[in-house]
Design an enzyme around this catalytic site. Sequence first.
Site, PDB file in Angstrom:
ATOM      1  N   GLY A 229       0.778  -1.263  -0.003  1.00  0.00           N
ATOM      2  CA  GLY A 229       0.163  -0.189  -0.046  1.00  0.00           C
ATOM      3  C   GLY A 229       0.851   1.291  -0.056  1.00  0.00           C
ATOM      4  CB  THR A 233       0.797  -0.764  -8.333  1.00  0.00           C
ATOM      5  OG1 THR A 233       1.106  -2.063  -7.220  1.00  0.00           O
ATOM      6  CG2 THR A 233       0.000  -1.350  -9.488  1.00  0.00           C
ATOM      7  CG  HIS A 448      15.356   2.350  19.275  1.00  0.00           C
ATOM      8  ND1 HIS A 448      15.687   1.197  19.988  1.00  0.00           N
ATOM      9  CD2 HIS A 448      16.033   1.887  17.957  1.00  0.00           C
ATOM     10  CE1 HIS A 448      16.445   0.318  19.100  1.00  0.00           C
ATOM     11  NE2 HIS A 448      16.446   0.856  17.785  1.00  0.00           N
ATOM     12  CD  GLU A 449      15.328   4.215  14.526  1.00  0.00           C
ATOM     13  OE1 GLU A 449      16.620   4.667  14.087  1.00  0.00           O
ATOM     14  OE2 GLU A 449      14.911   3.085  14.576  1.00  0.00           O
ATOM     15  CG  ASP A 524      19.272  -2.010  16.720  1.00  0.00           C
ATOM     16  OD1 ASP A 524      19.250  -1.923  15.418  1.00  0.00           O
ATOM     17  OD2 ASP A 524      18.904  -1.143  17.289  1.00  0.00           O
TER      18      ASP A 524
HETATM   19  P1  ADP Z   1       1.535  -1.241  -3.667  1.00  0.00           P
HETATM   20  O1  ADP Z   1       1.452  -1.569  -4.931  1.00  0.00           O
HETATM   21  O2  ADP Z   1       2.609  -0.669  -2.896  1.00  0.00           O
HETATM   22  O3  ADP Z   1       0.599  -2.234  -2.669  1.00  0.00           O
HETATM   23  P2  ADP Z   1      -0.619   0.830  -4.537  1.00  0.00           P
HETATM   24  O4  ADP Z   1       0.234   1.361  -5.393  1.00  0.00           O
HETATM   25  O5  ADP Z   1      -1.343  -0.547  -5.001  1.00  0.00           O
HETATM   26  O6  ADP Z   1       0.520   0.033  -3.509  1.00  0.00           O
HETATM   27  O7  ADP Z   1      -1.439   1.629  -3.875  1.00  0.00           O
HETATM   28  C1  ADP Z   1      -2.749   1.717  -3.475  1.00  0.00           C
HETATM   29  C2  ADP Z   1      -3.331   2.904  -3.597  1.00  0.00           C
HETATM   30  O8  ADP Z   1      -2.961   3.652  -2.528  1.00  0.00           O
HETATM   31  C3  ADP Z   1      -3.071   3.674  -4.967  1.00  0.00           C
HETATM   32  O9  ADP Z   1      -3.734   3.343  -5.872  1.00  0.00           O
HETATM   33  C4  ADP Z   1      -3.304   4.943  -4.412  1.00  0.00           C
HETATM   34  O10 ADP Z   1      -4.700   5.527  -4.673  1.00  0.00           O
HETATM   35  C5  ADP Z   1      -2.927   5.033  -2.964  1.00  0.00           C
HETATM   36  N1  ADP Z   1      -1.678   5.519  -2.745  1.00  0.00           N
HETATM   37  C6  ADP Z   1      -0.397   4.776  -2.206  1.00  0.00           C
HETATM   38  N2  ADP Z   1       0.591   5.466  -2.102  1.00  0.00           N
HETATM   39  C7  ADP Z   1       0.408   6.624  -2.524  1.00  0.00           C
HETATM   40  C8  ADP Z   1       1.088   7.941  -2.749  1.00  0.00           C
HETATM   41  N3  ADP Z   1       2.250   8.042  -2.341  1.00  0.00           N
HETATM   42  N4  ADP Z   1       0.266   9.107  -3.234  1.00  0.00           N
HETATM   43  C9  ADP Z   1      -0.686   9.032  -3.820  1.00  0.00           C
HETATM   44  N5  ADP Z   1      -1.598   7.736  -3.312  1.00  0.00           N
HETATM   45  C10 ADP Z   1      -1.005   6.775  -3.167  1.00  0.00           C
HETATM   46 ZN    ZN Z   2      17.525   0.303  16.255  1.00  0.00          ZN
HETATM   47 MG    MG Z   3       0.536  -3.193  -5.486  1.00  0.00          MG
END
Ligand code: ADP
Ligand code: ZN
Ligand code: MG
Length: 635
Positions: A229, A233, A448-449, A524
């Site tokens: 997420g 993609t 921690h960081e 760590d």
């Molecule tokens: P992943 O492939 O990393 O699991 P996706 O690219 O499928 O994630 O992201 C899912 C949805 O989340 C996208 O279609 C978009 O609507 C939203 N999203 C995720 N990251 C962003 C971003 N950086 N800016 C805008 N929308 C985002």
């Molecule tokens: Zn650490």
């Molecule tokens: Mg994806």
Amino acid sequence: MEEKTGRPPVFSKFKFWHTIRNIMSNFTKNIIWSLVTLIVISLVFSSLIESGTTKPKEININELVAKINAGEVKTIVISGESIKVTLSDGTEAKSKKEAESGFTETLKNLAVDQAALQKVQLEIEEPSGWQFWAGILIPTLLPVIFIGAIFWLMFRQARTGVNQAFNFGRSGVRLSNLAKEKITFNDVAGCKEAKEELMEVVEFLKSPKKFLELGARIPRGVLLVGMPGTGKTLLARAVAGEANVPFFNISASEFVEMFVGVGASRTRDAFAVAKRAAPAILFVDEIDAVGRQRGAGMGGGNDEREQTLNQILVELDGFDRDTKIIVLAATNRPDILDPALLRPGRFDRRVVIDMPDIKDREEILKIHVRGKPLSPKVDLKKIAVRTPGFSGADLANLTNESAILAARKNQKIIEQEDLYSSIEKVILGPERKNRIISVKEKEITAYHEGGHALVAASLKDSDPVHKVSIVSRGTAGGYTMKLPLEEQHLRTKTQFLNDLAVMLAGMIAEKVQFNDISTGASSDLKEASALARKMITKYGMSEVLGPLTFGKTDELIFLGREISSEKNYSEKVAEKIDEEVKNFITRSYETAKKIIVSNKKALASVAKALIERETLEQEDFYSIIKPFKIKPVSV
Ligand code: ADP
Ligand code: ZN
Ligand code: MG
């Protein structure tokens, strides 16, 4: 801090039954369809055959003779066995005769009045009309058509349906329609570094000639690494959109199906399709589904997966120097990928996509409220503050939920309240429960960081801190990035001891601040112990044990990993090694502890800034600790 997020294994058994069920349900559907078709066809034919609306009445041959004798018959048309009779009053009738014998013969036998017969107009029609052929063909062809239709429907449905059981070898590669929905970097918020790195790919796709003329080797594979997420993609599509090239999309998990060899042939197809459309982007989603480490003889190899993986490697290697396809692959488990995939010329570039920090989250929210009517009172920043641990997908989901909520309350615009309520809805949703960071957790991570960064900054000859963040990166909960000033090939013992101190600093900071230690320090510690052991057994850096190496490791050079290590020293030496490891760790621990205890205020400021801003760049970090005038310490 490290935190592994496993994904549930694909239950192939389940998948198998699922597919069977799909076939069965399709099968019954097809039968019904075929029956309907059959009925329709036969109805059409029968209506064609009996095209006359007023059915002629059937008379037998004796009656016909009687009618002829009575002079009631006007014309007789003979066609094959059937006889069509038109009576003087205009009505029609039909009759049948024996197939073999001639018509007049028959009539004669039945003592027809010759004079009366003379008056009748007699016509003989060749029985070669379409009716004749239809009479022969329909009974033989219909079953064939029927069976053919069943098969055709079945194959068609199997191909388009959810299951792809009959879809041997077709890649299932999807071409997304760019013209309709073009995504560019403007649609992706945050991910600044990732975008910068991918810009290079875009430039290459836009004007490959420029690079080729200089003899540059084109990047072939780029691995996008990030939690689910985070927009992998989306970024891949944005690259295609920016470069204005076709975007082909396959999911590696779809390759792992029930038939061995399908994945490999699909891979071949997908690459072939993309090559034909070059320049193009081929996006392989979830490459970890096929790209796990092969071999090692553990748990038995999955032949299908290995074959698919091999095919991907073959395809990547088979590119000509100027094949204008760039393969982007996405994964959230780079650690389990087969090293062969990561070799130069394959997925040798890695773009890490971080979880969004507070600023990014606001930007993402802004993108997703586009086209949604918002109340002027809405403050997206406040939503960003309340959503640490949310991925881009979660935020997109959040804005959508808020719109649904507003609609259900019959509002015309979305209010801040709706956004707040949606946060809970998304958190309580089934997936995210474990990712959301509580206030306490955020504080612990910040200290921690902050500890790592502070110790790194206080040590003489340590690499400068580039970035500190409590936003999880890849699989880690937070990170402190320190990079050497110059490229280094040799590291000294002092530097290693510094590294150890920095590694331990996270845990010490937690201990000093909260008088408690969290599980976040475990990786760590593991790393520190491994480093200390290596210093002694591999680099001969221990004064007690002397300049010797211990243990014999077999490394498969081309795979770049150790497959076995053999102990070639005595128990006594082993004991000594353990002791030395402890010495090294203790020494570094004391140094780090001294730094943290004497700079508690600086640590608190860094932690506070981290809680507020989540990410500190180099300048921010150094300007925060500057007023505290930290004295450089050596190990
Ligand atoms: P992943 O492939 O990393 O699991 P996706 O690219 O499928 O994630 O992201 C899912 C949805 O989340 C996208 O279609 C978009 O609507 C939203 N999203 C995720 N990251 C962003 C971003 N950086 N800016 C805008 N929308 C985002
Ligand atoms: Zn650490
Ligand atoms: Mg994806």
